[in-house]
Design a protein around this motif. Structure first.
Motif, PDB file in Angstrom:
ATOM      1  N   ASP A 264       2.680  17.286  92.828  1.00 48.84           N
ATOM      2  CA  ASP A 264       1.842  16.199  93.357  1.00 48.84           C
ATOM      3  C   ASP A 264       2.069  14.907  92.570  1.00 48.84           C
ATOM      4  O   ASP A 264       2.160  13.825  93.150  1.00 48.84           O
ATOM      5  CB  ASP A 264       0.362  16.583  93.312  1.00 48.84           C
ATOM      6  CG  ASP A 264      -0.030  17.553  94.396  1.00 48.84           C
ATOM      7  OD1 ASP A 264       0.726  17.696  95.377  1.00 48.84           O
ATOM      8  OD2 ASP A 264      -1.104  18.187  94.268  1.00 48.84           O
TER       9      ASP A 264
ATOM     10  N   LYS B  67       4.774  14.088  90.822  1.00 50.03           N
ATOM     11  CA  LYS B  67       6.110  13.584  91.136  1.00 50.03           C
ATOM     12  C   LYS B  67       6.126  12.907  92.497  1.00 50.03           C
ATOM     13  O   LYS B  67       6.785  11.887  92.677  1.00 50.03           O
ATOM     14  CB  LYS B  67       7.127  14.727  91.117  1.00 50.03           C
ATOM     15  CG  LYS B  67       7.471  15.202  89.733  1.00 50.03           C
ATOM     16  CD  LYS B  67       8.504  16.306  89.787  1.00 50.03           C
ATOM     17  CE  LYS B  67       8.875  16.791  88.409  1.00 50.03           C
ATOM     18  NZ  LYS B  67       9.880  17.857  88.452  1.00 50.03           N
ATOM     19  N   LEU B  68       5.401  13.458  93.442  1.00 52.97           N
ATOM     20  CA  LEU B  68       5.346  12.879  94.779  1.00 52.97           C
ATOM     21  C   LEU B  68       4.692  11.506  94.752  1.00 52.97           C
ATOM     22  O   LEU B  68       5.131  10.585  95.448  1.00 52.97           O
ATOM     23  CB  LEU B  68       4.594  13.810  95.728  1.00 52.97           C
ATOM     24  CG  LEU B  68       4.535  13.412  97.186  1.00 52.97           C
ATOM     25  CD1 LEU B  68       5.942  13.344  97.775  1.00 52.97           C
ATOM     26  CD2 LEU B  68       3.710  14.414  97.974  1.00 52.97           C
TER      27      LEU B  68
ATOM     28  N   ASN C 237       7.208   9.015  93.473  1.00 55.35           N
ATOM     29  CA  ASN C 237       8.454   8.957  94.214  1.00 55.35           C
ATOM     30  C   ASN C 237       8.606   7.593  94.888  1.00 55.35           C
ATOM     31  O   ASN C 237       7.724   7.116  95.576  1.00 55.35           O
ATOM     32  CB  ASN C 237       8.491  10.062  95.276  1.00 55.35           C
ATOM     33  CG  ASN C 237       9.845  10.222  95.895  1.00 55.35           C
ATOM     34  OD1 ASN C 237      10.846   9.781  95.354  1.00 55.35           O
ATOM     35  ND2 ASN C 237       9.894  10.863  97.045  1.00 55.35           N
TER      36      ASN C 237
END
Length: 75
Positions: free
Chosen positions: A37, A39-40, A43
């Motif tokens: 989550d 990292k998302l 992104n």
């Protein structure tokens, strides 16, 4: 295996060792989910501000002969 499937197995399990193993697996999956989550959310975001990157590019291009002589392309 989804977390809800493991939770169903924990509910059906009657062996303490098995329950503990399922619980550890669920905890691990929850940690992995939090990492993914995070990292998302990051992104597609630039690592540095435009100003910092622009300044770095200008510094890099300000003296190409020195960079060529030093063979160090990381200024």
């Amino acid at each position: 295996m989804p977390i809800h499937s493991l939770l169903d197995r924990v509910v059906d399990a009657d062996t303490p060792t098995l329950i503990k193993a399922y619980e550890k697996r669920i905890e691990k999956m929850e940690r992995e989910k939090l990492i993914l989550d995070e990292k998302l959310q990051n992104n597609g975001k630039p690592m540095h501000t435009f100003d910092k990157m622009f300044e770095h590019a200008l510094q890099f291009l300000s003296n190409p002969l020195e960079l060529w002589k030093s063979s160090n392309l990381i200024a």
